[in-house]
Enzyme design. Sequence first.
Site, mmCIF file in Angstrom:
data_model
loop_
_atom_site.group_PDB
_atom_site.id
_atom_site.type_symbol
_atom_site.label_atom_id
_atom_site.label_comp_id
_atom_site.label_asym_id
_atom_site.label_seq_id
_atom_site.Cartn_x
_atom_site.Cartn_y
_atom_site.Cartn_z
ATOM 1 N N CYS A 1 0.851 -1.196 0.000
ATOM 2 C CA CYS A 1 0.000 0.000 0.000
ATOM 3 C C CYS A 1 0.884 1.242 0.000
ATOM 4 C CB CYS A 1 -0.907 -0.012 1.237
ATOM 5 S SG CYS A 1 -1.873 1.506 1.405
ATOM 6 N N ASP B 1 -0.313 -5.884 0.434
ATOM 7 C CA ASP B 1 -1.633 -6.222 -0.113
ATOM 8 C C ASP B 1 -1.502 -7.498 -0.932
ATOM 9 O OD1 ASP B 1 -3.375 -4.189 0.848
ATOM 10 O OD2 ASP B 1 -2.477 -2.771 -0.547
ATOM 11 N N GLU C 1 -6.448 0.364 -7.601
ATOM 12 C CA GLU C 1 -7.040 0.794 -8.862
ATOM 13 C C GLU C 1 -5.981 0.934 -9.956
ATOM 14 O OE1 GLU C 1 -7.753 2.011 -5.927
ATOM 15 O OE2 GLU C 1 -9.940 1.989 -5.665
#
Lengths: 123, 123, 123, 123, 123, 123, 123, 123, 123, 123
Positions: H37, H44, H79
């Site tokens: 992250c 992650d 994203e």
Amino acid sequence: MLRRGEQPAKRLETFPNHHPGRDYVITLRTEEFTCVCPVTGQPDFARLIIQYIPDRKIVESKSLKLYLWSFRNQGIFHEHAANTVLDKLVKILAPRWCKVTADFAARGGISITVEAEHGKRNG
Amino acid sequence: MLRRGEQPAKRLETFPNHHPGRDYVITLRTEEFTCVCPVTGQPDFARLIIQYIPDRKIVESKSLKLYLWSFRNQGIFHEHAANTVLDKLVKILAPRWCKVTADFAARGGISITVEAEHGKRNG
Amino acid sequence: MLRRGEQPAKRLETFPNHHPGRDYVITLRTEEFTCVCPVTGQPDFARLIIQYIPDRKIVESKSLKLYLWSFRNQGIFHEHAANTVLDKLVKILAPRWCKVTADFAARGGISITVEAEHGKRNG
Amino acid sequence: MLRRGEQPAKRLETFPNHHPGRDYVITLRTEEFTCVCPVTGQPDFARLIIQYIPDRKIVESKSLKLYLWSFRNQGIFHEHAANTVLDKLVKILAPRWCKVTADFAARGGISITVEAEHGKRNG
Amino acid sequence: MLRRGEQPAKRLETFPNHHPGRDYVITLRTEEFTCVCPVTGQPDFARLIIQYIPDRKIVESKSLKLYLWSFRNQGIFHEHAANTVLDKLVKILAPRWCKVTADFAARGGISITVEAEHGKRNG
Amino acid sequence: MLRRGEQPAKRLETFPNHHPGRDYVITLRTEEFTCVCPVTGQPDFARLIIQYIPDRKIVESKSLKLYLWSFRNQGIFHEHAANTVLDKLVKILAPRWCKVTADFAARGGISITVEAEHGKRNG
Amino acid sequence: MLRRGEQPAKRLETFPNHHPGRDYVITLRTEEFTCVCPVTGQPDFARLIIQYIPDRKIVESKSLKLYLWSFRNQGIFHEHAANTVLDKLVKILAPRWCKVTADFAARGGISITVEAEHGKRNG
Amino acid sequence: MLRRGEQPAKRLETFPNHHPGRDYVITLRTEEFTCVCPVTGQPDFARLIIQYIPDRKIVESKSLKLYLWSFRNQGIFHEHAANTVLDKLVKILAPRWCKVTADFAARGGISITVEAEHGKRNG
Amino acid sequence: MLRRGEQPAKRLETFPNHHPGRDYVITLRTEEFTCVCPVTGQPDFARLIIQYIPDRKIVESKSLKLYLWSFRNQGIFHEHAANTVLDKLVKILAPRWCKVTADFAARGGISITVEAEHGKRNG
Amino acid sequence: MLRRGEQPAKRLETFPNHHPGRDYVITLRTEEFTCVCPVTGQPDFARLIIQYIPDRKIVESKSLKLYLWSFRNQGIFHEHAANTVLDKLVKILAPRWCKVTADFAARGGISITVEAEHGKRNG
């Protein structure tokens, strides 16, 4: 995984167990065991599960892969395959306990699973 | 299932379609496809799914088993295996539609699925 | 369920559709379809799914059970079984749409599913 | 859930849709639908799924429970149950779209699913 | 798989156990057992699981397939089917332990499983 | 995860979309949505799924967690919960497409799912 | 399955156990048990599992179906339903061992399972 | 699999497509994608699915493994991860179609899936 | 289910066990337990399973629902929640055996399950 | 979850057990354990399950997360990873019983699970 030039082999390699003071269970599992029917010559396919409590030795996983590969074109009955792998591991590892499960895909609508054990898990 | 003396073979046999007036779908599926990596020589394993709309011919399932068996010791890339099986079926069956899906077990944590199609299912 | 004296039969009975003004789908499903291989004489087993949009008639389910039972000792190829059941239903029901799926258990490691359709579901 | 004195009832209650400017789908699902076979009198069991796009009204869920309960001792064919529930909802809600699926447990090894629809989901 | 001319038969064949010095478990499993209700004459379907620890003999799997096939048109109660298969295996194999599980599909919404055992698995 | 002093809040924060030239779908999913029935005051539980194609803004996930937390003691009907979350996201993100699915646990044996959508996914 | 005129009944019928020399386990399972809450009058639904080791008698499955049907409109607490069925079976069959499991669908988000046993399975 | 001395790398290697005359889909899938992250520095984890229709080039799977490994200690938003992998593949392969799906494990009870696509699968 | 005016409460109600002569197991299960982290104040979610062998008292399920609801806004560590519910049940029911399992959803990628037991199930 | 500046660490923190009078089991489970192969340097991935009966101390879950994170770039054999985590927990918690299970993803088609235990669960 294999490097170019690696070959199926009947020889298993080991490395020392760093935790011999503790009984612990190692489980090795593959969906990719295949051998040949000694009667018809056709391929058979199995899920193979190896479980053991190591004493002084642990099986080296790459050599195990090459060993299982060595059955690829070998004729062997379902009932003997599990016992043969168990015998080999017992000889090489002298484990405190060992169990081999071979779960063969169905032929003629009937599947066969063989479970062979050496020693007792709790004892 | 094989009788003694049966061998893997590249030849597919067919029998006539008794319902050529209707578009219908035949799906053949096996968990037991295996071939060899052309780079490392190691075994690969796949689920293979063959789907087609027959025109005049239907593939005979025993010859299909012998044909798939013929890949057992053949070196072939994942991407080519599905296309090769599709090319063969198209040549032998001249189907109205055909699709081959080869879903290979993971190597290095990555699995590969290849889906190759000939013609359109609806039309 | 059968009363004593009931027998497998090739005859299907129907009752009138009370909702002919609406296109709706009826799905009948059984895990208990069995027939016999016309070549070897050995038993085959399938899941059978019948779907249709009724026009004026609905198939009576007990007669359907007796009809499917009639294949128990009949020799028939996988590819023809689905088409034969479809032809029968089309003849008896004259449905707006009908589809028969026969999903046969694996033989020699290969399973076969046949999907045959009459008419279009949306149209 | 029921308060003492509540009874099965054929009457459905509604409340206003606060978002009539948007087509959205409400799905109500129960594993607990039971009615009675009109021929043999024996109990039947189904999973019932109701889906609709509301126009001005939303069905109140407690009244729906009492409504479905009202079939508990009512004789009705599988094919008619789904259509009857759909007719009722269309009459009470005047929805933009509605679909009822009744998935009945197997009898004699054959299960029956009925899917009835009013209007088009995308239109 | 069957060759042309093979027939259902009540006779089981065996071959010698090559590992009699070890207690190991063989599990045979089929989804394709079918027999007939002795009261109504209708077909019944079961999953059949045979487990045993061999002493001197192992059951030959093709003869087992022909043996199970021999029940296809035989009338037998669920409770007796498992016991009959167990009795046969005990007589032919004289195993150290044997268990037969017959898991019959539901009739009238009720399914029946019968588990019969000969000897003790750990003893 | 929350730092001490964080509170449920109705305010959503955003950050810029770095790939506005491409239509891509973001799906946020939680099993942990809970609110309160406006009629009985009792707790309701849902799986909530938010999907959108971002235009210039992406919702910041910690603020989304605080926003969903804000419903914990709020009375709201199932049908309105999904629409309210959708309205909020549309207002804050001005997405190219957005869909909210709220799948509530059963009450009285009936579960309710609400799916509300803004715009078209393909267009 | 029921013939016209069959009715729910509290009477269970039996037939003789042909294998009284062997302890074996019979399991009867239905997803279709329903009764009524004695407080609210609303319907309850359960999966019911009956297991027993027969002594001299086996329960006849059609009479069991009629017996379970007899609870359909009877008010009974979850905790008592399993015990009542167990008491009945013990009285009628005098089994060597018997266990009844009733697994009721959730009410107010809480499901209840009751397991009642008579005698010891191994002993 | 890696040989000693192999390192994570941002460079992807390719080999020629032998079936450029046919549109076919290759799917690569791993459960073992991990990155960091960019805000908190914590790890992650995601399932990553890459699908494409090759034009003249196919990605070499070992270089893909090294490429995905290169994200192990890299800070990147959920994203952006999917879009970055997609951009890279489009640049290197110039595929007829490509889609990347990254399905990240839940944080704070919310999981995020990102699906980014280049071109159209059918056309 | 709740009537208007019902409130979460720490008080559990009981009713008499009608089968005290038999050790039987009651299992209550909910997916809808929620409380608050005492450190961060954020919501936690768990599946809660209560199992017990009643002596003279059975817990009334509606009061259990209100009791579990009472944790909704209470700060409590995972490890203490299961023990607190167990202590309460032991005090109110004086059961022959009781076990509480709380299976909390993951935080930071780690889930926690706590299993606390009072007495021995067999004895 | 981590605040900015948190780092992987080999130090575990504890808090006092409030229920030392009762043997109860705490299970911590993560799908997100990763370390590095000491031979090839490549990443390995495992599901890790920690179970223990606390005596006077409970492990603080955030420090556990940082501890497991500390293996991310550490070379360690599968067989040693489980034993190392177990040794650490035994040293820090002095639990009445503890078991660590590490279930590593397949390499070369073979997966490895290691289960190491300290003390006896019942005793």
